[in-house]
Design a protein around this motif. Structure first.
Motif, PDB file in Angstrom:
ATOM      1  N   ILE A   1       0.846  -1.187   0.000  1.00  0.00           N
ATOM      2  CA  ILE A   1       0.000   0.000   0.000  1.00  0.00           C
ATOM      3  C   ILE A   1       0.882   1.238   0.000  1.00  0.00           C
ATOM      4  O   ILE A   1       1.984   1.231   0.563  1.00  0.00           O
ATOM      5  CB  ILE A   1      -0.958   0.025   1.219  1.00  0.00           C
ATOM      6  CG1 ILE A   1      -1.971   1.173   1.080  1.00  0.00           C
ATOM      7  CG2 ILE A   1      -0.189   0.124   2.535  1.00  0.00           C
ATOM      8  CD1 ILE A   1      -3.131   1.096   2.066  1.00  0.00           C
ATOM      9  N   HIS A   2       0.414   2.266  -0.677  1.00  0.00           N
ATOM     10  CA  HIS A   2       1.011   3.592  -0.481  1.00  0.00           C
ATOM     11  C   HIS A   2      -0.097   4.638  -0.542  1.00  0.00           C
ATOM     12  O   HIS A   2      -1.228   4.348  -0.940  1.00  0.00           O
ATOM     13  CB  HIS A   2       2.159   3.880  -1.461  1.00  0.00           C
ATOM     14  CG  HIS A   2       1.795   3.934  -2.913  1.00  0.00           C
ATOM     15  ND1 HIS A   2       2.341   3.083  -3.842  1.00  0.00           N
ATOM     16  CD2 HIS A   2       0.977   4.751  -3.627  1.00  0.00           C
ATOM     17  CE1 HIS A   2       1.883   3.368  -5.051  1.00  0.00           C
ATOM     18  NE2 HIS A   2       1.053   4.382  -4.939  1.00  0.00           N
ATOM     19  N   ALA A   3       0.245   5.832  -0.095  1.00  0.00           N
ATOM     20  CA  ALA A   3      -0.736   6.904  -0.030  1.00  0.00           C
ATOM     21  C   ALA A   3      -0.041   8.234  -0.257  1.00  0.00           C
ATOM     22  O   ALA A   3       1.183   8.343  -0.156  1.00  0.00           O
ATOM     23  CB  ALA A   3      -1.452   6.897   1.325  1.00  0.00           C
ATOM     24  N   PHE A   4      -0.860   9.243  -0.557  1.00  0.00           N
ATOM     25  CA  PHE A   4      -0.343  10.593  -0.767  1.00  0.00           C
ATOM     26  C   PHE A   4      -0.812  11.489   0.371  1.00  0.00           C
ATOM     27  O   PHE A   4      -2.014  11.610   0.623  1.00  0.00           O
ATOM     28  CB  PHE A   4      -0.823  11.152  -2.103  1.00  0.00           C
ATOM     29  CG  PHE A   4      -0.228  10.464  -3.297  1.00  0.00           C
ATOM     30  CD1 PHE A   4       0.928  10.955  -3.889  1.00  0.00           C
ATOM     31  CD2 PHE A   4      -0.815   9.325  -3.825  1.00  0.00           C
ATOM     32  CE1 PHE A   4       1.479  10.322  -4.992  1.00  0.00           C
ATOM     33  CE2 PHE A   4      -0.272   8.685  -4.926  1.00  0.00           C
ATOM     34  CZ  PHE A   4       0.890   9.187  -5.507  1.00  0.00           C
ATOM     35  N   SER A   5       0.147  12.091   1.050  1.00  0.00           N
ATOM     36  CA  SER A   5      -0.123  12.963   2.191  1.00  0.00           C
ATOM     37  C   SER A   5       0.321  14.383   1.850  1.00  0.00           C
ATOM     38  O   SER A   5       1.446  14.576   1.387  1.00  0.00           O
ATOM     39  CB  SER A   5       0.648  12.457   3.412  1.00  0.00           C
ATOM     40  OG  SER A   5       0.782  13.458   4.393  1.00  0.00           O
ATOM     41  N   PRO A   6      -0.541  15.397   2.072  1.00  0.00           N
ATOM     42  CA  PRO A   6      -0.107  16.772   1.842  1.00  0.00           C
ATOM     43  C   PRO A   6       1.102  17.152   2.686  1.00  0.00           C
ATOM     44  O   PRO A   6       1.923  17.979   2.279  1.00  0.00           O
ATOM     45  CB  PRO A   6      -1.337  17.603   2.238  1.00  0.00           C
ATOM     46  CG  PRO A   6      -2.486  16.661   2.164  1.00  0.00           C
ATOM     47  CD  PRO A   6      -1.941  15.322   2.530  1.00  0.00           C
ATOM     48  N   GLU A   7       1.215  16.533   3.852  1.00  0.00           N
ATOM     49  CA  GLU A   7       2.300  16.864   4.785  1.00  0.00           C
ATOM     50  C   GLU A   7       3.557  16.043   4.535  1.00  0.00           C
ATOM     51  O   GLU A   7       4.675  16.571   4.576  1.00  0.00           O
ATOM     52  CB  GLU A   7       1.813  16.623   6.221  1.00  0.00           C
ATOM     53  CG  GLU A   7       2.868  16.858   7.283  1.00  0.00           C
ATOM     54  CD  GLU A   7       2.377  16.498   8.674  1.00  0.00           C
ATOM     55  OE1 GLU A   7       3.217  16.449   9.596  1.00  0.00           O
ATOM     56  OE2 GLU A   7       1.162  16.261   8.842  1.00  0.00           O
ATOM     57  N   ARG A   8       3.390  14.758   4.220  1.00  0.00           N
ATOM     58  CA  ARG A   8       4.540  13.848   4.175  1.00  0.00           C
ATOM     59  C   ARG A   8       4.953  13.434   2.765  1.00  0.00           C
ATOM     60  O   ARG A   8       6.038  12.908   2.569  1.00  0.00           O
ATOM     61  CB  ARG A   8       4.219  12.585   4.984  1.00  0.00           C
ATOM     62  CG  ARG A   8       3.770  12.856   6.408  1.00  0.00           C
ATOM     63  CD  ARG A   8       3.381  11.565   7.114  1.00  0.00           C
ATOM     64  NE  ARG A   8       2.650  11.809   8.345  1.00  0.00           N
ATOM     65  CZ  ARG A   8       3.215  12.078   9.504  1.00  0.00           C
ATOM     66  NH1 ARG A   8       4.528  12.130   9.603  1.00  0.00           N
ATOM     67  NH2 ARG A   8       2.474  12.292  10.591  1.00  0.00           N
ATOM     68  N   GLY A   9       4.085  13.627   1.782  1.00  0.00           N
ATOM     69  CA  GLY A   9       4.384  13.222   0.424  1.00  0.00           C
ATOM     70  C   GLY A   9       3.901  11.810   0.127  1.00  0.00           C
ATOM     71  O   GLY A   9       2.876  11.364   0.654  1.00  0.00           O
ATOM     72  N   LEU A  10       4.657  11.090  -0.701  1.00  0.00           N
ATOM     73  CA  LEU A  10       4.317   9.718  -1.056  1.00  0.00           C
ATOM     74  C   LEU A  10       4.822   8.791   0.043  1.00  0.00           C
ATOM     75  O   LEU A  10       6.019   8.625   0.234  1.00  0.00           O
ATOM     76  CB  LEU A  10       4.958   9.357  -2.401  1.00  0.00           C
ATOM     77  CG  LEU A  10       4.826   7.901  -2.874  1.00  0.00           C
ATOM     78  CD1 LEU A  10       3.366   7.481  -2.990  1.00  0.00           C
ATOM     79  CD2 LEU A  10       5.558   7.717  -4.196  1.00  0.00           C
ATOM     80  N   ILE A  11       3.890   8.173   0.764  1.00  0.00           N
ATOM     81  CA  ILE A  11       4.273   7.366   1.921  1.00  0.00           C
ATOM     82  C   ILE A  11       3.891   5.902   1.711  1.00  0.00           C
ATOM     83  O   ILE A  11       2.878   5.587   1.087  1.00  0.00           O
ATOM     84  CB  ILE A  11       3.624   7.887   3.226  1.00  0.00           C
ATOM     85  CG1 ILE A  11       2.089   7.903   3.119  1.00  0.00           C
ATOM     86  CG2 ILE A  11       4.157   9.264   3.570  1.00  0.00           C
ATOM     87  CD1 ILE A  11       1.374   8.259   4.421  1.00  0.00           C
ATOM     88  N   THR A  12       4.716   5.016   2.233  1.00  0.00           N
ATOM     89  CA  THR A  12       4.440   3.587   2.211  1.00  0.00           C
ATOM     90  C   THR A  12       5.085   2.946   3.429  1.00  0.00           C
ATOM     91  O   THR A  12       6.165   3.384   3.854  1.00  0.00           O
ATOM     92  CB  THR A  12       4.964   2.933   0.920  1.00  0.00           C
ATOM     93  OG1 THR A  12       4.610   1.542   0.912  1.00  0.00           O
ATOM     94  CG2 THR A  12       6.474   3.048   0.805  1.00  0.00           C
ATOM     95  N   PRO A  13       4.458   1.938   4.021  1.00  0.00           N
ATOM     96  CA  PRO A  13       5.095   1.278   5.168  1.00  0.00           C
ATOM     97  C   PRO A  13       6.393   0.573   4.788  1.00  0.00           C
ATOM     98  O   PRO A  13       7.309   0.463   5.600  1.00  0.00           O
ATOM     99  CB  PRO A  13       4.036   0.272   5.633  1.00  0.00           C
ATOM    100  CG  PRO A  13       2.749   0.781   5.081  1.00  0.00           C
ATOM    101  CD  PRO A  13       3.097   1.437   3.786  1.00  0.00           C
ATOM    102  N   LYS A  14       6.454   0.085   3.529  1.00  0.00           N
ATOM    103  CA  LYS A  14       7.642  -0.626   3.073  1.00  0.00           C
ATOM    104  C   LYS A  14       7.815  -0.400   1.585  1.00  0.00           C
ATOM    105  O   LYS A  14       6.895  -0.629   0.795  1.00  0.00           O
ATOM    106  CB  LYS A  14       7.502  -2.135   3.355  1.00  0.00           C
ATOM    107  CG  LYS A  14       8.732  -2.948   2.975  1.00  0.00           C
ATOM    108  CD  LYS A  14       8.517  -4.421   3.296  1.00  0.00           C
ATOM    109  CE  LYS A  14       9.749  -5.238   2.917  1.00  0.00           C
ATOM    110  NZ  LYS A  14       9.555  -6.696   3.204  1.00  0.00           N
ATOM    111  N   ASN A  15       8.996   0.048   1.195  1.00  0.00           N
ATOM    112  CA  ASN A  15       9.242   0.304  -0.214  1.00  0.00           C
ATOM    113  C   ASN A  15       9.068  -0.975  -1.036  1.00  0.00           C
ATOM    114  O   ASN A  15       9.338  -2.080  -0.557  1.00  0.00           O
ATOM    115  CB  ASN A  15      10.647   0.879  -0.409  1.00  0.00           C
ATOM    116  CG  ASN A  15      10.793   1.555  -1.764  1.00  0.00           C
ATOM    117  OD1 ASN A  15       9.820   1.719  -2.496  1.00  0.00           O
ATOM    118  ND2 ASN A  15      12.002   1.951  -2.099  1.00  0.00           N
TER     119      ASN A  15
END
Length: 245
Positions: free
Chosen positions: A78-92
């Motif tokens: 899974i990945h998500a887009f955060s206005p604060e953190r950018g492109l985030i994922t628990p594991k690349n």
């Protein structure tokens, strides 16, 4: 360019963030105060010249945490887009790396369990190999379809948006802003995330390389991307009519 000269408003609508669309907007000259862009499959609509948000309906950290648990249970990423953190994922992973490359973004590894429930998340995506993702989709809890707009934008991408967000809503918001009726709108696309706007438009067009599901709902099927299918539609339905008017 000929379509713009004829007074047609040209709008790009994509699942990508603005960063992944900027070079195309510049190439097409769609950068004025009267140009708008639909990002993240309709989760954000922005004015191009200054990046001002004119429409937004997004998710929360609570949503992202819930979807992360589902992805883990399925053995997917899974990945998500955060206005604060950018492109985030628990594991690349290779699928998030692909997302980062095509949009010119950095990847931030971040445990979704540490997101606050009310943190803004633009959209979340379960990502995996095509066959594995198809299998994961078949196992999704049915209630998720009541809670989110769920679209498969590519073979490896399954997107979860705010229930009130999709490309059709995004196009409608710009059309209303510019006082354009749905009957005057042409929308062209090739995948499931384009279905809402194809259904919204007075003329919904599937590209020649579109999925069969997309072709089945379209009013017209044009040539493929490699054969300048968009240009063919503009020439047939816009420029020829303009020339005979």
């Amino acid at each position: 360019m000929n379509a713009k000269d004829a007074g047609v408003k040209v709008l790009l609508a994509s699942g990508r963030p603005l960063e992944g669309m900027t070079r195309y907007l510049e190439e097409l000259g769609l950068t004025s105060d009267n140009d708008y862009v639909i990002c993240y499959n309709g989760s954000l609509v922005k004015r191009v010249s200054d990046g001002k948000t004119v429409r937004t309906q997004i998710l929360s950290g609570k949503d992202a945490k819930k979807l992360a648990l589902i992805a883990i249970e399925m053995g997917s990423h899974i990945h998500a887009f955060s206005p604060e953190r950018g492109l985030i994922t628990p594991k690349n992973n290779p699928y998030t790396e692909h997302e980062a490359i095509i949009n010119g973004l950095d990847i931030v590894e971040f445990d979704f369990a540490d997101l606050s429930d009310d943190e803004q998340i633009i959209k979340a995506m379960i990502v995996d190999d095509g066959d594995a993702l198809t299998e994961a989709i078949s196992k999704l809890p049915s209630e998720l379809y009541d809670e989110y707009t769920i679209v498969r934008s590519a073979d490896i991408f399954l997107e979860f948006l705010n229930k009130d967000s999709n490309k059709g809503v995004g196009v409608a918001s710009v059309a209303q802003l510019l006082n354009i009726n749905p009957e005057e709108v042409i929308c062209m696309g090739d995948a499931e995330n384009d279905h809402h706007m194809i259904n919204y438009a007075g003329l919904g067009v599937a590209m020649g390389n579109a999925t069969e599901d997309t072709k089945s709902i379209a009013d017209h099927i044009t040539l493929s991307n490699d054969e300048s299918g968009v240009a063919a539609v503009l020439e047939q339905y816009v420029l020829e009519l303009e020339a005979t008017a």
